[in-house]
Design a protein around this motif. Sequence first.
Motif, PDB file in Angstrom:
ATOM      1  N   GLY A   1       0.486  -1.231  -0.159  1.00  0.00           N
ATOM      2  CA  GLY A   1       0.136   0.088  -0.331  1.00  0.00           C
ATOM      3  C   GLY A   1       1.141   1.305  -0.301  1.00  0.00           C
ATOM      4  O   GLY A   1       0.764   2.230  -0.439  1.00  0.00           O
ATOM      5  N   ALA A   2       1.727   1.179   1.460  1.00  0.00           N
ATOM      6  CA  ALA A   2       2.833   2.146   0.823  1.00  0.00           C
ATOM      7  C   ALA A   2       3.615   2.477  -0.220  1.00  0.00           C
ATOM      8  O   ALA A   2       3.731   4.009  -0.597  1.00  0.00           O
ATOM      9  CB  ALA A   2       4.010   2.318   1.679  1.00  0.00           C
ATOM     10  N   LEU A   3       4.222   1.857  -1.122  1.00  0.00           N
ATOM     11  CA  LEU A   3       4.816   2.072  -2.374  1.00  0.00           C
ATOM     12  C   LEU A   3       3.641   2.374  -3.352  1.00  0.00           C
ATOM     13  O   LEU A   3       3.748   3.316  -4.200  1.00  0.00           O
ATOM     14  CB  LEU A   3       5.325   0.698  -2.627  1.00  0.00           C
ATOM     15  CG  LEU A   3       6.829   0.210  -1.884  1.00  0.00           C
ATOM     16  CD1 LEU A   3       6.814  -1.227  -2.423  1.00  0.00           C
ATOM     17  CD2 LEU A   3       7.727   1.127  -2.212  1.00  0.00           C
TER      18      LEU A   3
ATOM     19  N   ALA B   1      -2.541   4.536 -11.517  1.00  0.00           N
ATOM     20  CA  ALA B   1      -4.078   4.457 -11.658  1.00  0.00           C
ATOM     21  C   ALA B   1      -3.851   2.535 -11.143  1.00  0.00           C
ATOM     22  O   ALA B   1      -4.148   2.110 -11.102  1.00  0.00           O
ATOM     23  CB  ALA B   1      -4.875   5.199 -12.153  1.00  0.00           C
ATOM     24  N   ALA B   2      -3.445   2.165 -12.237  1.00  0.00           N
ATOM     25  CA  ALA B   2      -3.317   0.492 -12.617  1.00  0.00           C
ATOM     26  C   ALA B   2      -3.296  -0.134 -12.038  1.00  0.00           C
ATOM     27  O   ALA B   2      -3.065  -0.939 -11.336  1.00  0.00           O
ATOM     28  CB  ALA B   2      -2.849   0.715 -14.013  1.00  0.00           C
ATOM     29  N   LEU B   3      -1.846   0.433 -11.170  1.00  0.00           N
ATOM     30  CA  LEU B   3      -0.922  -0.114  -9.748  1.00  0.00           C
ATOM     31  C   LEU B   3      -1.705  -0.061  -8.285  1.00  0.00           C
ATOM     32  O   LEU B   3      -1.592  -1.316  -8.062  1.00  0.00           O
ATOM     33  CB  LEU B   3       0.271  -0.227 -10.060  1.00  0.00           C
ATOM     34  CG  LEU B   3       1.111  -0.138  -8.253  1.00  0.00           C
ATOM     35  CD1 LEU B   3       1.710  -2.037  -8.607  1.00  0.00           C
ATOM     36  CD2 LEU B   3       2.185   0.722  -7.710  1.00  0.00           C
ATOM     37  N   ILE B   4      -2.740   1.159  -8.446  1.00  0.00           N
ATOM     38  CA  ILE B   4      -3.335   1.304  -6.950  1.00  0.00           C
ATOM     39  C   ILE B   4      -4.791   0.572  -7.236  1.00  0.00           C
ATOM     40  O   ILE B   4      -4.931  -0.257  -5.852  1.00  0.00           O
ATOM     41  CB  ILE B   4      -3.598   2.825  -7.345  1.00  0.00           C
ATOM     42  CG1 ILE B   4      -2.393   3.811  -7.417  1.00  0.00           C
ATOM     43  CG2 ILE B   4      -4.705   3.252  -6.209  1.00  0.00           C
ATOM     44  CD1 ILE B   4      -2.635   5.078  -7.765  1.00  0.00           C
ATOM     45  N   GLY B   5      -5.269   0.386  -8.510  1.00  0.00           N
ATOM     46  CA  GLY B   5      -6.545  -0.264  -8.923  1.00  0.00           C
ATOM     47  C   GLY B   5      -5.917  -1.673  -8.524  1.00  0.00           C
ATOM     48  O   GLY B   5      -6.350  -2.647  -7.147  1.00  0.00           O
TER      49      GLY B   5
ATOM     50  N   GLY C   1      -5.305  -2.366  -4.428  1.00  0.00           N
ATOM     51  CA  GLY C   1      -6.690  -2.233  -3.061  1.00  0.00           C
ATOM     52  C   GLY C   1      -7.036  -4.116  -4.074  1.00  0.00           C
ATOM     53  O   GLY C   1      -7.762  -4.099  -2.461  1.00  0.00           O
ATOM     54  N   LEU C   2      -7.552  -3.447  -4.933  1.00  0.00           N
ATOM     55  CA  LEU C   2      -8.274  -5.564  -5.181  1.00  0.00           C
ATOM     56  C   LEU C   2      -7.736  -6.028  -4.333  1.00  0.00           C
ATOM     57  O   LEU C   2      -8.447  -7.457  -3.703  1.00  0.00           O
ATOM     58  CB  LEU C   2      -8.477  -5.528  -6.632  1.00  0.00           C
ATOM     59  CG  LEU C   2      -9.152  -6.898  -6.496  1.00  0.00           C
ATOM     60  CD1 LEU C   2     -10.546  -6.427  -6.556  1.00  0.00           C
ATOM     61  CD2 LEU C   2      -9.204  -7.207  -8.741  1.00  0.00           C
TER      62      LEU C   2
ATOM     63  N   ALA D   1      -5.537  -1.023   5.653  1.00  0.00           N
ATOM     64  CA  ALA D   1      -3.988  -0.179   5.586  1.00  0.00           C
ATOM     65  C   ALA D   1      -3.810  -0.205   4.362  1.00  0.00           C
ATOM     66  O   ALA D   1      -3.633   1.145   3.858  1.00  0.00           O
ATOM     67  CB  ALA D   1      -3.307  -0.395   6.215  1.00  0.00           C
ATOM     68  N   ALA D   2      -3.417  -1.789   3.221  1.00  0.00           N
ATOM     69  CA  ALA D   2      -2.870  -1.020   2.072  1.00  0.00           C
ATOM     70  C   ALA D   2      -3.766  -0.428   1.098  1.00  0.00           C
ATOM     71  O   ALA D   2      -3.656   0.651   0.412  1.00  0.00           O
ATOM     72  CB  ALA D   2      -2.777  -2.282   1.654  1.00  0.00           C
ATOM     73  N   MET D   3      -5.413  -0.715   1.169  1.00  0.00           N
ATOM     74  CA  MET D   3      -6.575   0.342   0.415  1.00  0.00           C
ATOM     75  C   MET D   3      -6.501   1.272   0.753  1.00  0.00           C
ATOM     76  O   MET D   3      -6.528   2.188  -0.488  1.00  0.00           O
ATOM     77  CB  MET D   3      -8.166  -0.217   1.035  1.00  0.00           C
ATOM     78  CG  MET D   3      -7.864  -2.224   0.591  1.00  0.00           C
ATOM     79  SD  MET D   3     -10.041  -2.929   0.899  1.00  0.00           S
ATOM     80  CE  MET D   3      -9.212  -3.080   2.398  1.00  0.00           C
TER      81      MET D   3
END
Length: 406
Positions: free
Chosen positions: A204-206, A218-222, A225-226, A243-245
């Motif tokens: 999550g931090a990275l 946004a691709a990595l974040i999605g 998060g998923l 926490a990661a989400m």
Amino acid sequence: MTTAEVGGEPRWRAAVRDAIPAIGIYIFLRLISLEVMSVLARYSHAQDPTKQVYPDGSTNQWRGYTSSLDALVSWDARWYTMIAGQGIGGPLGAVDASGVPYEHRLMFFPLYPWLARPLAQLPFVSPVAACMVVSLISAIAAAWGLYLIGRHVHDHRVGIMLAAAWAVAPAAMTQNGAFSESLFTALAAWALWAVLTERWVLAGALAGLSGLSRPTAAALIGVVGLAALIAAIRRRGGWRPYAAMLLAPAGLLGYVGYASHRLGGVDRYFDIHENTFGAWWDYGTSTSKVVWDVMLGNSEDAGKPIRVLNVLILFGFLILLAMLFANRAPWVLSVYALATLVLAAGSHAHISMMGRHLLPAFTVLLVPAVALARTSTRNMVILLGSLAVLSGWYAGWLPFISGQAI
């Protein structure tokens, strides 16, 4: 023996030792490519020393190339080096010494120039040198992260080959220039490895930091998060997936919110992106038009080498992506590559930038990495050496011969 040791050796030292072959091969292949690029740069400059190639938006000047370094600090790199040396700049509505509005600097995500800025304040260290140092360290970190993913999914040899394959990708030149590709790829590789090994807070931090480096984070974040959501539903990892989400989207949302606030609204932020930099979400209209033009010869520009080459790069990526899914790679790797493709192909940009925009989607390179790992050492050396030369040729041909966007 403590948990921090493996066979009496500290874990960190063992991790570094294991990654050295991957990092070493990566650096060696990049040196070959950069030398080939340098040869083309010298040839091009000798043919036409006064050739002007591209408009530099950071100074309102047209620029040409005299060396490979000029290409490595062109286009977006001009902005990054300027921000590393001068910062975000003055008040909104004002212009700098070149007559460029300060607000334009807000369009470039800040993490890369932020990391370079402290170095640029040191005596005898120029902003260009500072950015190059950040890119070098980031590229090494990325090669290390790729090695870890390849080793986790397959084995040690595949990990090395994954780093090697990334080194010889068509647009690999930007890994060594003042661009954000290496930094983002490093963050993405380590974040995906953290997901695969269920280190949720780290992932999550990275991912959160990656959102400060470029909008396609946004691709990595999605994906992070998923994956964290699935872990939470399955009650794995305790509080950490939650926490990661929360951490994953923080950087992207935070910076877009900050820039929009300074500009007076989110509409103004996206308006500058579209009307000044020609970047907006067009649902793939521009990409599909170029693809059809090349395939059917619908325009006079259809046969231009730059268009044909980048359509081939796009098709090659699609084939590797299909094989990645077919080989049942961990879903986070396949979905990350697919999401990156959607963002790259769905946005309005010159087709010559396709290779650079797809470069962080390194996970598709697991397919050739596995094939390379299974071949003999002699054939592997021949293939990688040849690809390094071709990558260097493309790196020199793209800016110096075709004169197109990097």
